[in-house]
Design a protein around this motif. Structure first.
Motif, PDB file in Angstrom:
ATOM      1  N   ARG A   1       2.116  -0.240  -4.194  1.00  0.00           N
ATOM      2  CA  ARG A   1       3.058   0.808  -4.563  1.00  0.00           C
ATOM      3  C   ARG A   1       3.865   0.344  -5.760  1.00  0.00           C
ATOM      4  NH1 ARG A   1       6.113   1.576   0.912  1.00  0.00           N
ATOM      5  NH2 ARG A   1       7.622   2.563  -0.489  1.00  0.00           N
ATOM      6  N   PRO A   2       4.355   1.301  -6.564  1.00  0.00           N
ATOM      7  CA  PRO A   2       4.279   2.745  -6.372  1.00  0.00           C
ATOM      8  C   PRO A   2       2.890   3.295  -6.701  1.00  0.00           C
ATOM      9  CG  PRO A   2       5.433   2.260  -8.410  1.00  0.00           C
ATOM     10  CD  PRO A   2       5.200   0.942  -7.733  1.00  0.00           C
ATOM     11  N   TYR A   3       2.469   4.269  -5.907  1.00  0.00           N
ATOM     12  CA  TYR A   3       1.150   4.859  -6.092  1.00  0.00           C
ATOM     13  C   TYR A   3       1.067   5.690  -7.369  1.00  0.00           C
ATOM     14  CZ  TYR A   3       0.651   3.523  -1.194  1.00  0.00           C
ATOM     15  OH  TYR A   3       0.604   2.818  -0.010  1.00  0.00           O
ATOM     16  N   ALA A   4       2.198   6.145  -7.865  1.00  0.00           N
ATOM     17  CA  ALA A   4       2.195   6.887  -9.121  1.00  0.00           C
ATOM     18  C   ALA A   4       1.711   6.006 -10.264  1.00  0.00           C
ATOM     19  CB  ALA A   4       3.591   7.432  -9.419  1.00  0.00           C
ATOM     20  N   GLU A   5       1.832   4.680 -10.094  1.00  0.00           N
ATOM     21  CA  GLU A   5       1.353   3.740 -11.114  1.00  0.00           C
ATOM     22  C   GLU A   5      -0.031   3.187 -10.777  1.00  0.00           C
ATOM     23  OE1 GLU A   5       4.293   0.754 -11.749  1.00  0.00           O
ATOM     24  OE2 GLU A   5       5.862   2.189 -12.308  1.00  0.00           O
ATOM     25  N   SER A   6      -0.252   2.783  -9.526  1.00  0.00           N
ATOM     26  CA  SER A   6      -1.551   2.199  -9.155  1.00  0.00           C
ATOM     27  C   SER A   6      -2.640   3.264  -9.013  1.00  0.00           C
ATOM     28  CB  SER A   6      -1.421   1.407  -7.859  1.00  0.00           C
ATOM     29  OG  SER A   6      -1.032   2.246  -6.776  1.00  0.00           O
ATOM     30  N   ARG A   7      -2.257   4.501  -8.705  1.00  0.00           N
ATOM     31  CA  ARG A   7      -3.140   5.667  -8.667  1.00  0.00           C
ATOM     32  C   ARG A   7      -4.407   5.440  -7.823  1.00  0.00           C
ATOM     33  NH1 ARG A   7      -1.023   9.325 -11.729  1.00  0.00           N
ATOM     34  NH2 ARG A   7      -2.860  10.693 -11.613  1.00  0.00           N
ATOM     35  N   PRO A   8      -4.241   5.229  -6.517  1.00  0.00           N
ATOM     36  CA  PRO A   8      -5.420   5.085  -5.654  1.00  0.00           C
ATOM     37  C   PRO A   8      -6.217   6.374  -5.508  1.00  0.00           C
ATOM     38  CG  PRO A   8      -3.407   5.199  -4.350  1.00  0.00           C
ATOM     39  CD  PRO A   8      -2.973   5.077  -5.780  1.00  0.00           C
ATOM     40  N   LEU A   9      -5.571   7.520  -5.769  1.00  0.00           N
ATOM     41  CA  LEU A   9      -6.239   8.817  -5.700  1.00  0.00           C
ATOM     42  C   LEU A   9      -6.516   9.321  -7.111  1.00  0.00           C
ATOM     43  CD1 LEU A   9      -3.855  10.078  -2.983  1.00  0.00           C
ATOM     44  CD2 LEU A   9      -6.313  10.350  -2.703  1.00  0.00           C
ATOM     45  N   THR A  10      -7.736   9.742  -7.336  1.00  0.00           N
ATOM     46  CA  THR A  10      -8.078  10.335  -8.624  1.00  0.00           C
ATOM     47  C   THR A  10      -8.482  11.790  -8.424  1.00  0.00           C
ATOM     48  OG1 THR A  10     -10.398   9.643  -8.463  1.00  0.00           O
ATOM     49  CG2 THR A  10      -8.878   8.128  -9.551  1.00  0.00           C
ATOM     50  N   ILE A  11      -8.112  12.635  -9.367  1.00  0.00           N
ATOM     51  CA  ILE A  11      -8.505  14.040  -9.316  1.00  0.00           C
ATOM     52  C   ILE A  11      -9.862  14.155  -9.987  1.00  0.00           C
ATOM     53  CG2 ILE A  11      -7.835  16.398  -9.804  1.00  0.00           C
ATOM     54  CD1 ILE A  11      -5.955  14.787  -7.932  1.00  0.00           C
TER      55      ILE A  11
END
Length: 363
Positions: A15-25
């Protein structure tokens, strides 16, 4: 067909996930429905701690996985007994209707449904999602963080058109889990007190369902002052931090935080003859320390309740009627509406405990 959805690429990202971005669109290929399956256009999907528990590794699932399990939409390809245009709620635990667990009236999760959920498939073992030719796993038979989904008929409950998509989505998890624990397990009687420990989406739904009962005192317990204030705004009669509630005793206590300290608090707040009902999902290695004496000497009980011990086809219509009667304001659970592209930041909000229910509005 081509769809767009949020795919979890790896588990346990920092975390933060907004930076590590484990989810991609991602753009994905969604295969046509098989027998007893339906194509649904997603209208609304809620972010839940059960999604976060896959992202942070508390619940290990196969990846890549298209997340999302609390969703509602409209049938686009008719099948089984449902026609095009029918609004439906998707539920994250399908019931085969024939295994021994399905004969327990909701007490025990369906065996084949649980196996399919763990494997990341639909009920028949198939996968309908591909990306660049490679399979992408389903999340709890729904995968609702996407524009469309193929879902087994046994994961679907139709609702009338007057039920808004956002309300319908929350009926599928937050309300079924929290509210179901009240209706199916707690069953408070007039004059009794219901305490809810943990006032996230599930806990707040439990509190609202308890408030729908006549002459029942409802108490909310949480560590965060913002959630206590929100509960008070929604009509909860009294709110306390765990420390402030130490001397309280109640007949029905629901733990909805998924943390061992919260469960210990809930057990401590349960009076003689009372029931502690736990619906939160802690880490698999979590442990609690309690004295067993009170359970025997005071006739208290500790009950686990998965999905609110609900039978979705039976219970969702019950919640719809409470909502229609103005006794269950499901809309009030929504703390914010976000875009699909903001889902990583939404997971941060969940992890920090700031959100009650964030909803992705696909409409």
């Amino acid at each position: 067909m081509k769809i767009r959805g949020a795919v979890l690429e790896r588990i346990g990202a920092p975390r933060p996930y907004a930076e590590s971005r484990p989810l991609t669109i991602s753009e994905l290929d969604l295969a046509d429905p098989g027998p007893d399956e339906l194509l649904v256009r997603i209208e609304s999907a809620g972010l839940c701690h059960s999604d976060l528990s896959v992202v942070d590794g508390n619940r290990v699932r196969p990846v890549p996985m298209l997340l999302g399990h609390e969703a509602a939409g409209v049938v686009e390809t008719p099948g089984a007994d449902l026609e095009t245009g029918q609004r439906v709620v998707m539920t994250f635990l399908p019931r085969c209707g024939s295994c021994p667990a399905c004969g327990t009236d909701g007490l025990t999760p369906c065996g084949p449904g649980s196996v399919a959920n763990g494997a990341g498939t639909l009920m028949n073992g198939d996968i309908r999602l591909r990306r660049d030719g490679e399979p992408v796993f389903h999340h709890l038979g729904v995968s609702g963080f996407a524009t469309h989904a193929v879902v087994d008929r046994r994961s679907i409950v139709p609702v009338p058109d007057d039920v808004p998509a956002t309300v319908a989505a929350l009926l599928g998890c937050a309300v079924l889990t929290g509210g179901g624990a009240v209706l199916n397990v707690g069953r408070p009687k007039p004059g009794q007190t219901v305490v809810v420990v943990g006032l996230g989406g599930v806990g707040m739904a439990a509190a609202l369902t308890a408030l729908a009962h006549d002459d029942v005192r409802v108490v909310g317990v949480d560590q965060l002052s913002d959630k206590l204030a929100r509960a008070a705004e929604l009509g909860v009669h009294e709110t306390f931090t765990p420390e402030q509630a130490a001397d309280l005793r109640a007949e029905v206590v629901i733990e909805a935080a998924g943390h061992p300290a919260a469960l210990e608090t809930a057990i401590g707040l349960t009076g003689p003859g009372g029931r502690t009902i736990t619906v939160g999902l802690p880490r698999p290695d979590a442990r609690i320390t309690v004295s067993p004496l009170g359970f025997v000497a005071e006739g208290r009980s500790l009950i686990g309740s998965y999905l609110g011990s609900a039978v979705p086809s039976r219970d969702i219509p019950r919640f719809v009627e409470l909502w229609r009667a103005g006794r269950l304001p499901v809309e009030s659970l929504v703390s914010s509406t976000i875009a699909l592209d903001d889902i990583n930041a939404g997971m941060d909000e969940l992890a920090e405990g700031r959100a009650v229910r964030q909803v992705i509005d696909f409409a």
